[in-house]
Write a protein that holds these residues in place. Structure first.
Motif, PDB file in Angstrom:
ATOM      1  N   HIS A 249       0.833  -1.200   0.000  1.00  0.00           N
ATOM      2  CA  HIS A 249       0.000   0.000   0.000  1.00  0.00           C
ATOM      3  C   HIS A 249       0.872   1.257   0.000  1.00  0.00           C
ATOM      4  CE1 HIS A 249      -4.253  -1.448   0.945  1.00  0.00           C
ATOM      5  NE2 HIS A 249      -3.543  -2.547   0.757  1.00  0.00           N
ATOM      6  N   ALA A 250       1.899   1.265   0.838  1.00  0.00           N
ATOM      7  CA  ALA A 250       2.765   2.451   0.946  1.00  0.00           C
ATOM      8  C   ALA A 250       3.446   2.767  -0.382  1.00  0.00           C
ATOM      9  CB  ALA A 250       3.805   2.233   2.038  1.00  0.00           C
ATOM     10  N   ALA A 254       0.966   8.775  -3.215  1.00  0.00           N
ATOM     11  CA  ALA A 254       1.098   9.842  -4.208  1.00  0.00           C
ATOM     12  C   ALA A 254       2.513  10.415  -4.164  1.00  0.00           C
ATOM     13  CB  ALA A 254       0.080  10.943  -3.923  1.00  0.00           C
ATOM     14  N   GLY A 255       3.110  10.600  -5.324  1.00  0.00           N
ATOM     15  CA  GLY A 255       4.443  11.195  -5.397  1.00  0.00           C
ATOM     16  C   GLY A 255       5.572  10.244  -5.089  1.00  0.00           C
ATOM     17  N   ARG A 256       5.283   8.960  -4.924  1.00  0.00           N
ATOM     18  CA  ARG A 256       6.332   7.998  -4.600  1.00  0.00           C
ATOM     19  C   ARG A 256       7.209   7.743  -5.826  1.00  0.00           C
ATOM     20  NH1 ARG A 256       8.544   3.067  -5.930  1.00  0.00           N
ATOM     21  NH2 ARG A 256       6.467   2.213  -6.438  1.00  0.00           N
ATOM     22  N   ASP A 324      17.708  11.376  -5.656  1.00  0.00           N
ATOM     23  CA  ASP A 324      16.261  11.553  -5.777  1.00  0.00           C
ATOM     24  C   ASP A 324      15.457  10.373  -5.239  1.00  0.00           C
ATOM     25  OD1 ASP A 324      17.076   9.863  -7.763  1.00  0.00           O
ATOM     26  OD2 ASP A 324      15.875  10.771  -9.349  1.00  0.00           O
ATOM     27  N   VAL A 325      15.931   9.741  -4.175  1.00  0.00           N
ATOM     28  CA  VAL A 325      15.133   8.717  -3.479  1.00  0.00           C
ATOM     29  C   VAL A 325      14.040   9.440  -2.694  1.00  0.00           C
ATOM     30  CG1 VAL A 325      15.152   6.983  -1.631  1.00  0.00           C
ATOM     31  CG2 VAL A 325      17.000   7.036  -3.328  1.00  0.00           C
ATOM     32  N   THR A 326      12.782   9.142  -3.012  1.00  0.00           N
ATOM     33  CA  THR A 326      11.678   9.850  -2.356  1.00  0.00           C
ATOM     34  C   THR A 326      11.254   9.199  -1.048  1.00  0.00           C
ATOM     35  OG1 THR A 326       9.936   8.606  -3.521  1.00  0.00           O
ATOM     36  CG2 THR A 326      10.792  10.603  -4.599  1.00  0.00           C
ATOM     37  N   ASP A 397      -0.717   9.640   2.103  1.00  0.00           N
ATOM     38  CA  ASP A 397      -1.424  10.090   0.900  1.00  0.00           C
ATOM     39  C   ASP A 397      -1.590   8.928  -0.082  1.00  0.00           C
ATOM     40  OD1 ASP A 397      -2.774  11.779  -0.761  1.00  0.00           O
ATOM     41  OD2 ASP A 397      -1.005  12.844  -1.514  1.00  0.00           O
ATOM     42  N   ILE A 398      -2.174   7.839   0.423  1.00  0.00           N
ATOM     43  CA  ILE A 398      -2.435   6.646  -0.390  1.00  0.00           C
ATOM     44  C   ILE A 398      -3.880   6.706  -0.876  1.00  0.00           C
ATOM     45  CG2 ILE A 398      -2.509   4.126  -0.417  1.00  0.00           C
ATOM     46  CD1 ILE A 398      -0.582   4.200   2.012  1.00  0.00           C
ATOM     47  N   PRO A 399      -4.135   6.549  -2.163  1.00  0.00           N
ATOM     48  CA  PRO A 399      -5.521   6.519  -2.655  1.00  0.00           C
ATOM     49  C   PRO A 399      -6.343   5.447  -1.955  1.00  0.00           C
ATOM     50  CG  PRO A 399      -3.981   6.671  -4.488  1.00  0.00           C
ATOM     51  CD  PRO A 399      -3.156   6.420  -3.256  1.00  0.00           C
TER      52      PRO A 399
END
Length: 441
Positions: A249-250, A254-256, A324-326, A397-399
């Motif tokens: 899920h994680a 969003a933005g991952r 750039d590891v988010t 911020d998971i849908p």
């Protein structure tokens, strides 16, 4: 104060050679980070120094830029003749590769030859490199001292020595090899630069014995030493049987973007990588059960974007240097506070923001509380969330409509799939008897 006045100085303004500045500019690197701004003037002068800064602060160019500048154009260093003028000692193969890649960017317009020397690769190919001529060697302690003792690695003309991640070398038991390298250089007039996130007593003793009045530089002070202010930390208790679902899920937050997941054991890393691949995620793995070529393949796939998830054990924590590891996910709580720091230091780097997620198993709470107390994180009792908890979805911020499976099954880059044992499978013992599954291990 104007924006221009508040900007950190550029490498050019600090007197770095134009050729090096041009190389760095190809990657958009023009202005210094704090550790670089503080160390460059001292290092360029040839003074011994100790640089102390947390992971992701730019230590590589803090020593790499002045090293290349001096090797290229310093009257105190003999002209290049194919024998090493600089030696960078690092604790892991992955870090040796990463440091070499970073220095190659800075040295792109210089007549300076670099080589990585580390274990897990044939001696012959590395000896050939050295015989062809190398000006800067980056390597791990064991292989370096082996090649020196064989007579293949000349150290008598080394003018600059760098010990990078000195505390990690201590933790991995490399101190005797490091001391042997230092003793081999003891007759040379050379500059020594030691970089480390922490300064255990053994490292300070080493510095006193082998360094000449070093200047100690710290790029920061206080609580912010431990974690990037640009990293958001999300910590919660997760049931062991639900952890894979939580991670699935994680990974749909969003933005991952590029994500590193840390497991404490190589078995857990291998199993998690397979579990995620079966759910359709693009995954690579780096752990102790993989050969060097497989690890290199996984890291290349991660850096190039072929996969956007890397499952790793802590041995790789300091060798993965991607700005750039988010997201970083602690699938298992690490064994000590500094390992936690190094793990989450993989995100929120170089001006980027990042998210560090820590899944605390119910049996890991005591271990987490030690880390929390040591780093003053303010979360001694993290909340209990499940993969279906609305709090988890809100925090990351998971849908709301995500599923654990995102597509067809994929293959883990660099790893042979882990196969579950059949319930009826038996294993042979010496003497011809057999032991049923569930017996003593």
């Amino acid at each position: 104060m104007s924006d221009i006045e508040s900007q950190p100085p550029s490498f050019a303004e600090l007197g770095v050679a134009a050729e090096i500045c041009d190389g760095l500019a190809t990657r958009g690197i023009t202005r210094t980070f704090a550790i670089q701004e503080l160390t460059l003037p001292i290092a360029l002068s040839g003074q011994d120094l100790i640089g102390q800064a947390r992971t992701g602060m730019g230590k590589t160019y803090g020593f790499g830029v002045p090293l290349l500048d001096r090797v290229f154009d310093d009257a105190d260093i003999a002209e290049l003749d194919g024998t090493p003028r600089a030696l960078v000692v690092v604790p892991t193969r992955e870090l040796a590769q990463q440091v070499t890649e970073d220095l190659q960017v800075a040295a792109a317009h210089l007549p300076v030859r670099l080589a990585s020397i580390y274990g897990g690769r044939p001696y012959e190919e590395q000896i050939k490199k050295l015989n062809r001529g190398v000006d800067v060697v980056i390597g791990t302690p064991g292989r370096l001292i082996d090649l020196h003792e064989r007579g293949n690695l000349q150290l008598d003309r080394v003018a600059i020595l760098v010990l990078d991640e000195a505390d990690e070398m201590l933790d991995l038991g490399f101190l005797p090899s490091v001391e042997a390298i230092l003793q081999a250089l003891d007759g040379n007039a050379h500059q020594t630069m030691l970089f480390s996130a922490t300064m255990p007593g053994a490292i300070l003793t080493l510095a006193r014995r082998f360094m000449d009045k070093p200047i100690h530089i710290r790029a920061e002070s206080g609580e912010q030493d431990f974690t990037h202010s640009s990293t958001r930390k999300v910590t919660f208790q997760a049931h062991r049987m639900d952890k894979v679902a939580v991670v699935a899920h994680a990974l749909q937050a969003a933005g991952r973007g590029r994500t590193i997941i840390f497991a404490r054991t190589k078995r857990a890393a291998a199993q998690l990588a397979d579990d995620l691949a079966r759910r359709g995620f693009r995954v690579g793995a780096v752990h102790g059960d993989l050969g060097q070529k497989s690890r290199e393949k996984s890291l290349h796939a991660f850096r190039s974007g072929q996969v956007d998830i890397l499952v790793a054990t802590d041995i790789a924590a300091r060798g993965i240097d991607v700005d750039d590891v988010t997201h970083v996910i602690n699938y298992q709580v690490p064994d000590d506070p500094m390992t936690f720091v190094h793990r989450i230091g993989r995100t929120g780097r170089a001006g980027h923001t990042g998210t560090a997620i820590t899944l605390v198993g119910y049996d890991e709470l005591a271990k987490w509380q030690v880390i929390n107390d040591e780093l003053d994180l303010g979360e001694p009792e993290p909340p209990q969330w499940f993969s279906t908890s609305p709090e988890l979805a809100q925090a990351l911020d998971i849908p709301t409509d995500v599923d654990e499976t995102v597509g067809p099954e994929t293959k883990v880059v660099g790893q042979v799939p882990v196969r579950e044992k059949s319930p009826t499978r038996t294993t042979a013992r010496r003497g011809g008897s057999r032991r049923r599954r569930g017996g003593h291990r």
